[in-house]
Write a protein that holds these residues in place. Structure first.
Motif, mmCIF file in Angstrom:
data_model
loop_
_atom_site.group_PDB
_atom_site.id
_atom_site.type_symbol
_atom_site.label_atom_id
_atom_site.label_comp_id
_atom_site.label_asym_id
_atom_site.label_seq_id
_atom_site.Cartn_x
_atom_site.Cartn_y
_atom_site.Cartn_z
ATOM 1 N N SER A 19 -31.686 -26.675 -20.676
ATOM 2 C CA SER A 19 -30.840 -26.303 -21.523
ATOM 3 C C SER A 19 -30.137 -25.050 -21.044
ATOM 4 O O SER A 19 -30.948 -24.526 -19.797
ATOM 5 C CB SER A 19 -31.344 -26.062 -22.933
ATOM 6 O OG SER A 19 -32.615 -25.205 -22.689
ATOM 7 N N ASP A 20 -29.327 -24.540 -21.419
ATOM 8 C CA ASP A 20 -28.614 -23.028 -20.934
ATOM 9 C C ASP A 20 -29.575 -22.025 -21.657
ATOM 10 O O ASP A 20 -28.910 -21.408 -22.406
ATOM 11 C CB ASP A 20 -27.311 -22.898 -21.158
ATOM 12 C CG ASP A 20 -26.526 -21.651 -20.530
ATOM 13 O OD1 ASP A 20 -27.299 -21.054 -19.789
ATOM 14 O OD2 ASP A 20 -25.180 -21.605 -20.687
ATOM 15 N N HIS A 30 -32.800 -22.974 -29.368
ATOM 16 C CA HIS A 30 -32.321 -24.404 -29.101
ATOM 17 C C HIS A 30 -33.163 -25.239 -28.461
ATOM 18 O O HIS A 30 -34.067 -25.152 -28.306
ATOM 19 C CB HIS A 30 -31.039 -24.370 -28.332
ATOM 20 C CG HIS A 30 -31.182 -23.835 -26.801
ATOM 21 N ND1 HIS A 30 -30.119 -23.291 -26.293
ATOM 22 C CD2 HIS A 30 -32.235 -23.916 -25.945
ATOM 23 C CE1 HIS A 30 -30.678 -23.027 -25.163
ATOM 24 N NE2 HIS A 30 -31.799 -23.255 -24.760
ATOM 25 N N TRP A 31 -32.904 -26.734 -28.708
ATOM 26 C CA TRP A 31 -33.482 -27.777 -28.115
ATOM 27 C C TRP A 31 -33.371 -27.795 -26.832
ATOM 28 O O TRP A 31 -32.389 -27.181 -26.032
ATOM 29 C CB TRP A 31 -33.295 -29.065 -28.694
ATOM 30 C CG TRP A 31 -33.235 -29.143 -30.144
ATOM 31 C CD1 TRP A 31 -32.118 -29.085 -31.245
ATOM 32 C CD2 TRP A 31 -34.308 -29.346 -30.898
ATOM 33 N NE1 TRP A 31 -32.458 -29.230 -32.435
ATOM 34 C CE2 TRP A 31 -33.949 -29.029 -32.243
ATOM 35 C CE3 TRP A 31 -35.863 -29.284 -30.704
ATOM 36 C CZ2 TRP A 31 -34.971 -29.394 -33.542
ATOM 37 C CZ3 TRP A 31 -36.739 -29.317 -31.801
ATOM 38 C CH2 TRP A 31 -36.078 -29.321 -32.844
ATOM 39 N N SER A 32 -34.326 -28.380 -26.089
ATOM 40 C CA SER A 32 -34.552 -28.315 -24.588
ATOM 41 C C SER A 32 -35.199 -29.319 -24.139
ATOM 42 O O SER A 32 -36.082 -30.222 -24.790
ATOM 43 C CB SER A 32 -34.857 -26.805 -23.907
ATOM 44 O OG SER A 32 -34.661 -26.918 -22.774
ATOM 45 N N ASP A 102 -29.212 -22.086 -35.503
ATOM 46 C CA ASP A 102 -29.887 -21.930 -34.171
ATOM 47 C C ASP A 102 -30.301 -20.487 -33.990
ATOM 48 O O ASP A 102 -30.739 -19.881 -33.080
ATOM 49 C CB ASP A 102 -28.470 -21.809 -33.191
ATOM 50 C CG ASP A 102 -27.550 -20.549 -33.292
ATOM 51 O OD1 ASP A 102 -27.473 -20.042 -34.420
ATOM 52 O OD2 ASP A 102 -26.898 -20.421 -32.549
ATOM 53 N N ALA A 178 -29.364 -30.447 -26.343
ATOM 54 C CA ALA A 178 -30.612 -30.033 -25.688
ATOM 55 C C ALA A 178 -30.432 -29.972 -24.233
ATOM 56 O O ALA A 178 -31.397 -29.620 -23.378
ATOM 57 C CB ALA A 178 -31.696 -31.288 -25.927
ATOM 58 N N PHE A 179 -29.472 -30.291 -23.730
ATOM 59 C CA PHE A 179 -29.023 -30.263 -22.127
ATOM 60 C C PHE A 179 -27.612 -29.871 -21.813
ATOM 61 O O PHE A 179 -26.852 -29.984 -22.602
ATOM 62 C CB PHE A 179 -29.327 -31.565 -21.348
ATOM 63 C CG PHE A 179 -28.527 -32.834 -21.736
ATOM 64 C CD1 PHE A 179 -27.312 -32.824 -20.990
ATOM 65 C CD2 PHE A 179 -28.805 -33.596 -22.566
ATOM 66 C CE1 PHE A 179 -26.390 -33.904 -21.359
ATOM 67 C CE2 PHE A 179 -27.880 -34.559 -22.863
ATOM 68 C CZ PHE A 179 -26.690 -34.831 -22.315
ATOM 69 N N SER A 180 -27.693 -29.097 -20.655
ATOM 70 C CA SER A 180 -26.444 -28.293 -20.238
ATOM 71 C C SER A 180 -25.685 -28.996 -19.301
ATOM 72 O O SER A 180 -26.175 -29.656 -18.255
ATOM 73 C CB SER A 180 -26.549 -26.939 -19.920
ATOM 74 O OG SER A 180 -25.464 -26.348 -19.346
ATOM 75 N N PRO A 271 -22.579 -29.043 -29.253
ATOM 76 C CA PRO A 271 -22.932 -28.504 -28.079
ATOM 77 C C PRO A 271 -22.305 -27.291 -27.692
ATOM 78 O O PRO A 271 -21.089 -26.838 -28.399
ATOM 79 C CB PRO A 271 -22.303 -29.755 -27.008
ATOM 80 C CG PRO A 271 -21.205 -30.543 -28.038
ATOM 81 C CD PRO A 271 -21.882 -30.044 -29.529
#
Length: 271
Positions: A19-20, A30-32, A102, A178-180, A271
């Motif tokens: 994640s960022d 946030h999720w990651s 968030d 969860a991902f960037s 997102p």
């Protein structure tokens, strides 16, 4: 929990997690997750930014000591400390509205509150100081209900046999933001980006209902395997599975019929 603190904490997490992390302001979460170099999910987690140089990783399923030891191999000369967040306890408790999905309420020291529900099923995850008088003894039934709600919301709770088996797209972690795809490099980033931009995500996470469900079981349409059970509730009547995308005829697991049902939206993020 893993506490990450020090001048290089943000830079380290930005380089390791999918994640960022740099986009988080103090008071946000946030999720990651952490990936293998081949883009497979080792652990799913929530990342909280307590202040400029202090973070908490909430890791529901991966043994924290093993994950912390694995992360420490990449510290090199980074100026930061990884520890077990001594003095903090995670607990379910009375619902408490937070400023935004968030943002957590409280901090940077306990108590903190994260809203992990929705209007139809409000629930709050509390991070309390150890020894807080509000803490009750562990409740297995409550833990099982919390897990069942996570699964209904589409949050994978990965058992050991499902670690390093799936890409973030296969687990539909995009719906949790969860991902960037825009930040710099991290382990597995090339696979994640290629899957996204070349449209190669042919499998997705679905919620299934059945009997005797267990992780690793094959989901079949007629005699053809079309997916795999990833995680289940304690009673084996509900779970999450990765299936080939698209329409499916009647499904079975271990010869028993199962059916698909929709994911709840309480944990989904833009997102």
């Amino acid at each position: 929990m893993i506490a990450v603190s020090g001048p290089d904490a943000g830079k380290f997490l930005q380089a390791q997690l999918m994640s960022d992390v740099a986009a988080l302001a103090p008071g946000q979460w946030h999720w990651s997750g952490w990936l293998t170099p081949k883009g497979r999910v080792i652990a799913v987690m929530a990342v909280l930014r307590l202040d400029e140089d202090r973070f908490l990783l909430l890791v529901p399923d991966h043994p924290v000591d093993a994950l912390k030891a694995a992360l420490q191999r990449f510290l090199f000369r980074s100026k930061l400390v990884l520890d077990d967040a001594p003095g903090w306890v995670v607990a379910a408790g009375p619902h408490h509205a937070t400023p935004a999905p968030d943002r957590f309420d409280g901090g940077p020291t306990p108590p903190l509150a994260l809203d992990l529900g929705d209007p139809a099923q409000p629930r709050t995850l509390w991070l309390l100081p150890q020894g807080d008088p509000a803490l009750a003894p562990a409740d297995v039934a409550l833990e099982q209900r919390w897990r069942a709600t996570d699964l209904a919301y589409g949050l994978p709770r990965l058992p050991e046999d499902q670690r390093e088996a799936w890409t973030p797209q296969m687990l539909s972690l995009g719906r949790l933001a969860a991902f960037s795809l825009r930040k710099g490099c991290y382990p597995g980033q090339e696979i994640v980006a290629r899957t996204h931009y070349l449209g190669q995500a042919k499998r997705e996470l679905v919620r299934i209902l059945g009997e005797g469900l267990a992780s690793g079981q094959a989901v079949k349409a007629a005699e053809a395997a079309v997916g795999t059970v990833v995680c289940t509730t304690a009673d084996g009547r509900e779970g999450l599975a990765v299936l080939t995308a698209g329409e499916h005829p009647p499904l079975t697991v271990e010869g028993r019929p199962c059916q698909l049902t929709g994911l709840n939206e309480g944990l989904a993020r833009q997102p």
